[in-house]
Design a protein around this motif. Structure first.
Motif, PDB file in Angstrom:
ATOM      1  N   ALA B 298       0.811  -1.214   0.000  1.00 16.53           N
ATOM      2  CA  ALA B 298       0.000   0.000   0.000  1.00 16.53           C
ATOM      3  C   ALA B 298       0.844   1.264   0.000  1.00 16.53           C
ATOM      4  O   ALA B 298       0.342   2.341  -0.272  1.00 16.53           O
ATOM      5  N   ILE B 300       4.881   1.221  -0.669  1.00 14.65           N
ATOM      6  CA  ILE B 300       6.076   1.176  -1.508  1.00 14.65           C
ATOM      7  C   ILE B 300       5.730   0.986  -2.988  1.00 14.65           C
ATOM      8  O   ILE B 300       6.204   1.738  -3.841  1.00 14.65           O
ATOM      9  N   MET B 301       4.881   0.019  -3.292  1.00  9.49           N
ATOM     10  CA  MET B 301       4.566  -0.201  -4.707  1.00  9.49           C
ATOM     11  C   MET B 301       3.838   0.976  -5.371  1.00  9.49           C
ATOM     12  O   MET B 301       4.188   1.355  -6.480  1.00  9.49           O
ATOM     13  N   PRO B 302       2.841   1.580  -4.707  1.00  9.58           N
ATOM     14  CA  PRO B 302       2.238   2.766  -5.333  1.00  9.58           C
ATOM     15  C   PRO B 302       3.269   3.864  -5.612  1.00  9.58           C
ATOM     16  O   PRO B 302       3.175   4.568  -6.615  1.00  9.58           O
ATOM     17  N   ILE B 304       6.229   3.418  -6.539  1.00 13.80           N
ATOM     18  CA  ILE B 304       6.976   3.074  -7.747  1.00 13.80           C
ATOM     19  C   ILE B 304       6.111   3.275  -8.992  1.00 13.80           C
ATOM     20  O   ILE B 304       6.557   3.849  -9.976  1.00 13.80           O
ATOM     21  N   PHE B 305       4.853   2.832  -8.930  1.00 13.94           N
ATOM     22  CA  PHE B 305       4.061   2.814 -10.161  1.00 13.94           C
ATOM     23  C   PHE B 305       3.212   4.059 -10.376  1.00 13.94           C
ATOM     24  O   PHE B 305       2.846   4.365 -11.495  1.00 13.94           O
ATOM     25  N   LEU B 306       2.852   4.743  -9.296  1.00 16.44           N
ATOM     26  CA  LEU B 306       1.911   5.854  -9.461  1.00 16.44           C
ATOM     27  C   LEU B 306       2.564   7.222  -9.268  1.00 16.44           C
ATOM     28  O   LEU B 306       1.885   8.228  -9.203  1.00 16.44           O
TER      29      LEU B 306
END
Lengths: 375, 376
Positions: B298, B300-302, B304-306
């Motif tokens: 919720a 770290i990945m957002p 990177i991508f958003l």
């Protein structure tokens, strides 16, 4: 051996089951994030905001503008009257690209001189700029070859286009990038989940002191590790199935290849990723450190070194070798081959072997470390 | 103040006891930045190509050579049947296949249009489109040369019109090297990774190990615990940030065009948000594993991508574009690129700075409100 392995696996299962909140999180987040990011990850460039500065105002410049517009990639957002404005428009990102027609354009053109039409492109995003350049070149080329055939005709010669290059796009004729990116997301989500889940599996026992109990039991290192991996493999397989199914329904990602091969590949990828986590778990002394190491190992490499976002061929040779540190690289090749190309084992059997070796080496390293710690 | 100070000392002692922690905070980011700095390159300069030349004449060889000399195409394979070409593209060894028909030279000599097939592995739409663009350009200029020759042999000295060429200038990043553009954002990503992973376990750890009880019985207030946790993390985060920024500056030789002080000030604001997000997760999670999964997916990945780091925000669907406003890295990347590449300052970047400030203070406030000195 099987009995003891089974006992560890059952113990691990019970621990997972006792914490339903975690189980919900494990299923909920990967699916939600796949759907959310699936919409975000694409490199498609269209509706390029174009500003036009036309000093020439001639039929030639008008025809040129028309050919840009009819390419379908450019939206003319503004006509500029003052060259000083161009800087500001680019700075403020009102336009991504500005085209300048010099006032002697058609005069020179009909006097048989070569004319240059100036383009100013916002290069901050290199990839977008390259794509814009491509469109600009294509539009100019079309117009040029039209004039060329006209010239040939007016000279009383055969009016023709010498070479007609016919591009054929295999596997993905619309050149949509999203279909290509979804496998990358699947790889990234799965490695993150499996590394994080297993990175703490041994450390937690160390931190809570329960490792002592395991140490005095007749369980061997390899039994302990495999017993730990087994339940997480099943859990991650379920998550993998769930996100591939959501990818299929939400983003129309087709499974063109063999489903059984897909299953085997996912299994081997999970084997490699889970062992990566287990290995971290044997090094770290606290869950905090295990988490940090797990995130560092899984997150950026699986996204940036796997060929997901940046093409591997464009990297320097040394870094190309380094891309082998992430199993996501191998899995991505396989996944794209099965999902997008629909080709069979002959195209990626070597990648499957890499995945297996990768997982095996980490498992061996981890069991050596576990055995040593006990003494 | 004294209490917070003692608490900070306690936290530092805990860090010191675990050397690996320093590894992950200081050495790992440097290694990551160096690898990723070289890897972050979207330029498509090497296109592996297979040629199926059925004509085998001087003209067809010239045509192939014009692909090679463009600098983009590497002719790695020559095949003499169609199925070998198919295999190479299926396997991904070649991205482009050029099929030259048997009557290539003959038709060109007879001034008739010759059709040349180019086959692309379209699975990577971006790469395929760019390589198709390059090959069309090459074919067009080859055509132009043939036509000019034709005019000359027909005795027409001058053509009736000149040629049009686009003259492209790329701003801010004239060589179109993605590295220059990507590195500042990777700096942001690494700062985010280090700080979020540090704090997301901070509170829940005490709870799981049982040391929370000791904190509860000590005469220390909730906000003092939060502050005592935050100060050492901020210091570690700063250390990490200065190291990665120096690597960017001195290893990759990317000069900081704007103010360095302003750069660090905005890094501080950014850290407020990432530390705050981590802390918030730490207060809602029941176990460390929950905290880890939540922050990985919720937070770290957002980021990177958003964040617009690799995928331009303006290409996303409107709804997702709204979601990106919740991603602090989105603002920090604009600030980083602005200060480092464009040399602009607070005058232009105040909206992003304000956004970070609001985001950081509200998430920190929220987590201190959620944090109660009690056992569940």
């Amino acid at each position: 051996m099987i009995n003891r392995l089974y006992a560890i696996a059952i113990k691990e299962f019970r621990q997972i089951r006792r914490d339903p909140r975690t189980v919900i999180i494990i299923f909920f987040f990967p699916v939600l994030m796949l759907v959310l990011f699936g919409y975000a990850v694409n490199f498609d460039v269209d509706h390029i905001k174009l500003g036009v500065y036309d000093e020439d105002m001639s039929p030639l410049s008008r025809e040129y503008i028309k050919s840009l517009e009819s390419s379908g990639y450019f939206d003319i957002v503004t006509y500029i009257d003052n060259p000083k404005e161009i800087n500001k428009l680019l700075d403020e990102k009102t336009v991504q690209c500005a085209v300048v027609f010099p006032n002697d354009l058609s005069e020179k053109f009909y006097a048989n001189e070569n004319v240059k039409i100036q383009y100013l492109i916002d290069g901050v995003n290199g990839n977008t700029a390259t794509v814009i350049m491509n469109y600009v070149n294509a539009a100019t080329r079309d117009l040029s070859s039209k004039y060329m055939t006209e010239t040939l005709a007016r000279s009383g010669l055969n009016s023709y286009q010498p070479i007609d290059l016919q591009p054929i796009f295999w596997f993905n004729p619309d050149l949509k990038t999203s279909e290509f990116m979804i496998p990358g997301l699947v790889a990234s989500i799965l490695i993150t989940l499996s590394v994080v889940l297993t990175a703490v599996s041994i450390v937690r026992e160390k931190e809570l002191g329960t490792i002592e109990q395991i140490n005095v039991s007749p369980v061997s290192a390899i039994e302990l590790l495999l017993g730990k991996i087994l339940p997480y493999t099943l859990l991650s397989l379920l998550v993998a199935a769930l996100i591939i199914i959501s990818g299929h329904f939400v983003f129309q990602v087709q499974i063109k290849g063999n489903i059984f091969l897909l299953f085997i590949s996912v299994l081997l990828y999970l084997f490699a990723s889970l062992n990566l986590g287990i290995f971290v778990s044997t090094i770290a002394e606290s869950q905090q450190v295990a988490f940090q190491m797990g995130i560092l190992i899984s997150q950026l490499p699986s996204n940036l070194l796997s060929g997901f976002i940046f093409p591997i061929e464009s990297m320097p040779k040394l870094v190309q070798y380094l891309t082998n540190i992430t199993p996501a690289k191998f899995f991505l090749t396989i996944l794209r081959a099965i999902l997008i190309k629909g080709v069979g084992l002959e195209a990626f059997w070597d990648q499957l072997i890499y995945l297996f070796i990768f997982g095996l080496i980490l498992l061996i390293l981890a069991s050596i470390r576990v055995r040593r710690q006990r003494i | 103040m004294k209490i917070i100070y003692n608490f900070v000392i306690k936290e530092f002692l805990q860090f010191k006891r675990d050397r690996r922690m320093f590894m992950t905070v200081i050495i790992a980011p440097v290694i990551q930045l160096i690898f990723l700095g070289y890897a972050a390159n979207m330029d498509i300069k090497v296109i592996h190509t297979v040629v199926f030349d059925q004509d085998r004449t001087e003209t067809s060889r010239n045509f192939i050579r014009s692909f090679e000399s463009s600098g983009y195409f590497n002719i790695d394979y020559y095949v003499d049947n169609y199925s070998d070409l198919t295999k190479l593209i299926d396997k991904g060894d070649a991205l482009v296949g050029i099929v030259i028909p048997t009557d290539f030279e003959k038709k060109i000599g007879a001034h008739r249009t010759v059709q040349v097939q180019t086959i692309y592995d379209g699975s990577d739409g971006n790469k395929a489109a760019i390589s198709a663009g390059y090959s069309m350009g090459i074919a067009a200029s080859f055509s132009q040369d043939i036509a000019n020759e034709y005019l000359q042999t027909a005795g027409i000295k001058k053509s009736l019109s000149g040629t049009i060429e686009p003259e492209v200038r790329v701003w801010y990043n004239p060589d179109l090297t993605t590295r220059v553009y990507m590195l500042p954002s990777i700096v942001g990503l690494i700062i985010m990774l280090v700080t979020t992973s540090l704090t997301s376990l901070a509170i829940v750890k005490e709870r799981e190990i049982g040391t929370m009880e000791q904190l509860i019985v000590t005469p220390i207030k909730s906000y003092q615990i939060i502050a005592g946790k935050l100060v050492p993390f901020t210091i570690l985060g700063f250390l990490s940030a200065s190291i990665v920024i120096s690597v960017m500056r001195f290893w990759f030789d990317i000069p900081i065009k704007g103010s360095v002080v302003f750069l660090f000030f905005s890094a501080f604001l950014f850290m407020l948000s990432t530390l705050g997000l981590g802390l918030f997760i730490s207060t809602i999670a029941k176990t460390q594993v929950q905290a880890m999964i939540t922050s990985a997916f919720a937070v770290i990945m957002p980021m990177i991508f958003l964040s617009g780091f690799a995928f331009p925000i303006e290409n996303m669907p409107i709804l997702i574009q709204y979601v990106t406003y919740l991603v602090p890295l989105r603002y920090f990347i604009v600030i980083l690129r602005g200060i480092i590449l464009k040399g602009i300052g607070l005058n232009e970047l105040w909206p992003q700075v304000t956004a970070l400030l609001i985001f950081g203070t509200s998430i920190l406030l929220l987590s201190s409100l959620r944090f109660r000195k009690k056992l569940e």
